[in-house]
Design a protein around this motif. Structure first.
Motif, PDB file in Angstrom:
ATOM      1  N   ARG A   1      72.512  57.073   4.838  1.00  0.00           N
ATOM      2  CA  ARG A   1      73.405  57.860   3.714  1.00  0.00           C
ATOM      3  C   ARG A   1      74.619  57.115   3.755  1.00  0.00           C
ATOM      4  N   LEU A   2      74.741  56.254   2.667  1.00  0.00           N
ATOM      5  CA  LEU A   2      75.768  55.246   2.643  1.00  0.00           C
ATOM      6  C   LEU A   2      77.181  55.920   2.181  1.00  0.00           C
ATOM      7  N   TYR A   3      78.487  55.528   2.854  1.00  0.00           N
ATOM      8  CA  TYR A   3      79.694  55.856   2.853  1.00  0.00           C
ATOM      9  C   TYR A   3      80.788  55.085   1.889  1.00  0.00           C
ATOM     10  N   ASP A   4      80.490  53.952   2.303  1.00  0.00           N
ATOM     11  CA  ASP A   4      81.645  52.854   1.967  1.00  0.00           C
ATOM     12  C   ASP A   4      80.995  51.591   1.800  1.00  0.00           C
ATOM     13  N   ILE A   5      81.723  50.613   1.127  1.00  0.00           N
ATOM     14  CA  ILE A   5      81.083  49.121   1.109  1.00  0.00           C
ATOM     15  C   ILE A   5      82.479  48.416   1.402  1.00  0.00           C
TER      16      ILE A   5
ATOM     17  N   LEU B   1      80.235  50.745  -4.740  1.00  0.00           N
ATOM     18  CA  LEU B   1      79.381  51.124  -3.983  1.00  0.00           C
ATOM     19  C   LEU B   1      77.982  51.902  -4.774  1.00  0.00           C
ATOM     20  N   GLU B   2      78.522  52.574  -5.728  1.00  0.00           N
ATOM     21  CA  GLU B   2      77.657  53.168  -6.605  1.00  0.00           C
ATOM     22  C   GLU B   2      76.661  52.192  -7.287  1.00  0.00           C
ATOM     23  N   THR B   3      77.390  51.175  -7.637  1.00  0.00           N
ATOM     24  CA  THR B   3      76.799  49.940  -8.422  1.00  0.00           C
ATOM     25  C   THR B   3      75.671  49.390  -7.574  1.00  0.00           C
TER      26      THR B   3
END
Length: 537
Positions: free
Chosen positions: A319-323, A343-345
């Motif tokens: 589950r991704l939080y940050d880039i 991150l959303e893209t």
């Protein structure tokens, strides 16, 4: 070995963080290559000598002393390396000279070159040449369990301070180098430029959060998202290679091959490693977004080889939080809201069965957020994260940027059943406590079954009182473990509780710690297992 033994001895008896930094820094400045490189590798846990095993060391000492004496001494001392170092026969007078000292490089190079069958004989020959404190240092080095109160981060900080480097820059290049870190010390002492790892899948230090202690933040300045109860990981793909790193910077790629195989888009991501809730293992109570409890994830942790059945029963995802990087572009200086948009893209380009996006919590104000948090009792939710919308991604904890707001712990009254000696500074104390709850009213035949084990939450003064209680109320002994009279009640705090087929009680606590010693409460009035089952997620 003399200088390294002196360093370990001083670190063990030094409590001050700054004093430890100074001790390590002085050693690194004064010790030549490659000895200092092997020493820093040992302190950071990056030195592996697989040919030496604890069983072989125990076999060596029992050949040289009474096995019963060794067993009794080991039980009292609480540490195998220290016991062996003290019991090992002293070298004959004149057999060891200053003209022929053992160096760290000699020891490490020799032990790394040997097979598991040949290493014990070579180790014994080295021990025969050393004094007791040097033997202790050698055994700790060989087994990889220094336990001198120094974390990997502290050792790297000491190195950075000793040579005027930025510790985050040291962290950034660390995983691209190998012991004894010749390139690192060449840079530190000005003989070479800073090493670069642009084309290597190296670890970058995580951004961490401060606890939110009774504070209030303005949600106009902070975004809120769930704090998931897995393990924090960093995904790196560069130069055609993928690596998966834990929060400590350990490479855990081999333990989660399906995650690494699914991440083939160049970049660096920060997220939470979880297990899907549709497996067949125990305690797989999925929340509404598919994550199982930490108890399920534990089935996968620490494994070097993962079977097909394990992959099927406990499928991992992130589950991704940050880039941090999008391709080769470093985004860490960008504000959080820009990184979130990137991150959303980025996420739609990834395999949706292995990666998803941590959703934000929609709350009008802090009071509404507190209400939402208070109702969060899902097995996979640990609390709430609060991230300042304009915060860059910086290594370590910076005040005012990120906060973690864990949910309030659950509490149960449990009865002390067993105690075991601790290790390191606690090796002389019974400091590890197993406690239980009743199957039914004891007056009606109910029995105590273990529900957890804790070794934290009490003061040094309370530890001495508990140790005295254990010694005075022992009713049975099982090696290093003592069974005690079932009269002392602990108030135990824990984050969550899960069903478990591995425990006779049927439950397993998450992060249990002793919050209070209930001298006022009779053991018969401690909680029943049925009460704990009501909290099972």
């Amino acid at each position: 070995m003399r200088a390294f033994a002196d360093l370990l001895d001083r670190l063990i008896y030094t409590r001050s963080r700054n004093a430890k930094l100074a001790l390590i820094g002085t050693y690194l400045r004064e010790t030549p290559d490659p000895d200092r490189g092997w020493a820093i590798a040992a302190l950071t846990g990056d030195l592996d000598l697989p040919a030496v095993k604890s069983a072989a060391i125990r076999a060596l000492i029992t050949e040289r002393t009474d096995p019963v004496l060794f067993a009794m001494s080991r039980d009292f001392v609480g540490d195998t390396a220290e016991t062996v170092a003290l019991l090992w026969p002293e070298p004959p007078p004149g057999s060891v000279t200053d003209a022929d000292p053992l160096t760290l490089d000699t020891v490490v190079t020799r032990l790394r070159s040997l097979s598991r069958s040949d290493a014990p004989r070579a180790l014994a020959a080295m021990l025969d040449r050393l004094e007791s404190d040097e033997r202790f240092a050698l055994l700790k080095l060989a087994t990889g369990g220094l336990r001198v109160g120094v974390s990997a981060r502290l050792a790297k900080t000491a190195l950075a301070q000793a040579f005027g480097l930025d510790v985050d820059a040291v962290e950034e290049v660390w995983h691209g180098l190998a012991p004894p870190y010749t390139e690192l010390f060449d840079w530190a002492e000005g003989r070479a430029e800073q090493p670069h790892a642009a084309d290597l899948p190296v670890f970058r230090p995580f951004m961490l959060a401060h606890p939110l202690d009774d504070g209030v933040v303005d949600l106009a300045d902070y975004a809120a998202e769930w704090k998931w109860d897995g393990i924090r990981v960093q995904l790196v793909h560069v130069g055609g290679e993928t690596r998966l790193y834990s929060r400590a910077g350990d490479d855990i790629t081999a333990a989660f091959p399906e995650v690494a195989a699914a991440f083939r888009t160049p970049g660096v991501l920060d997220g939470e490693l979880l297990v899907r809730g549709q497996g067949q293992g125990d305690a797989l109570h999925a929340d509404d977004t598919g994550a199982a409890s930490f108890n399920a994830l534990q089935q996968r942790l620490g494994r070097k080889l993962v079977s097909k059945a394990m992959l099927a029963d406990y499928p991992a995802f992130v589950r991704l939080y940050d880039i941090l990087f999008d391709g080769a572009e470093d985004l860490r200086e960008r504000p959080w809201h820009e990184r979130r948009a990137r991150l959303e893209t980025f996420v739609p380009r990834l395999d949706p069965t292995t990666f998803d996006l941590s959703r934000l919590i929609d709350a009008a104000d802090f009071a509404e957020l507190a209400n939402i948090r208070s109702r969060a009792r899902d097995s996979a939710i640990e609390g709430v994260m609060l991230k300042r919308r304009d915060s860059p991604y910086v290594a370590g904890r910076r005040v005012g940027l990120w906060y973690k707001w864990k949910r309030d712990p659950l509490v149960a009254d449990c009865v002390l059943m067993y105690a075991q000696r601790g290790s390191g500074k606690r090796s002389s104390f019974y400091s590890d406590y197993t406690f239980g709850c009743w199957t039914a009213d004891p007056a009606q035949g109910g029995e105590l079954l273990p529900v957890g084990k804790a070794y934290s939450g009490f003061t040094d003064a309370e530890l001495k009182d508990l140790d005295r209680f254990v010694r005075q109320h022992t009713i049975n002994r099982f090696g290093p473990v003592r069974e005690v009279e079932k009269t002392l009640v602990f108030e135990v705090a824990f984050d969550s509780i899960h069903a478990s087929k591995r425990h006779k009680s049927g439950v397993a606590m998450r992060f249990p710690r002793i919050s209070r010693i209930r001298l006022d409460k009779p053991a018969a009035e401690a909680d029943h297992i049925a009460t704990l089952l009501k909290w099972v997620s």
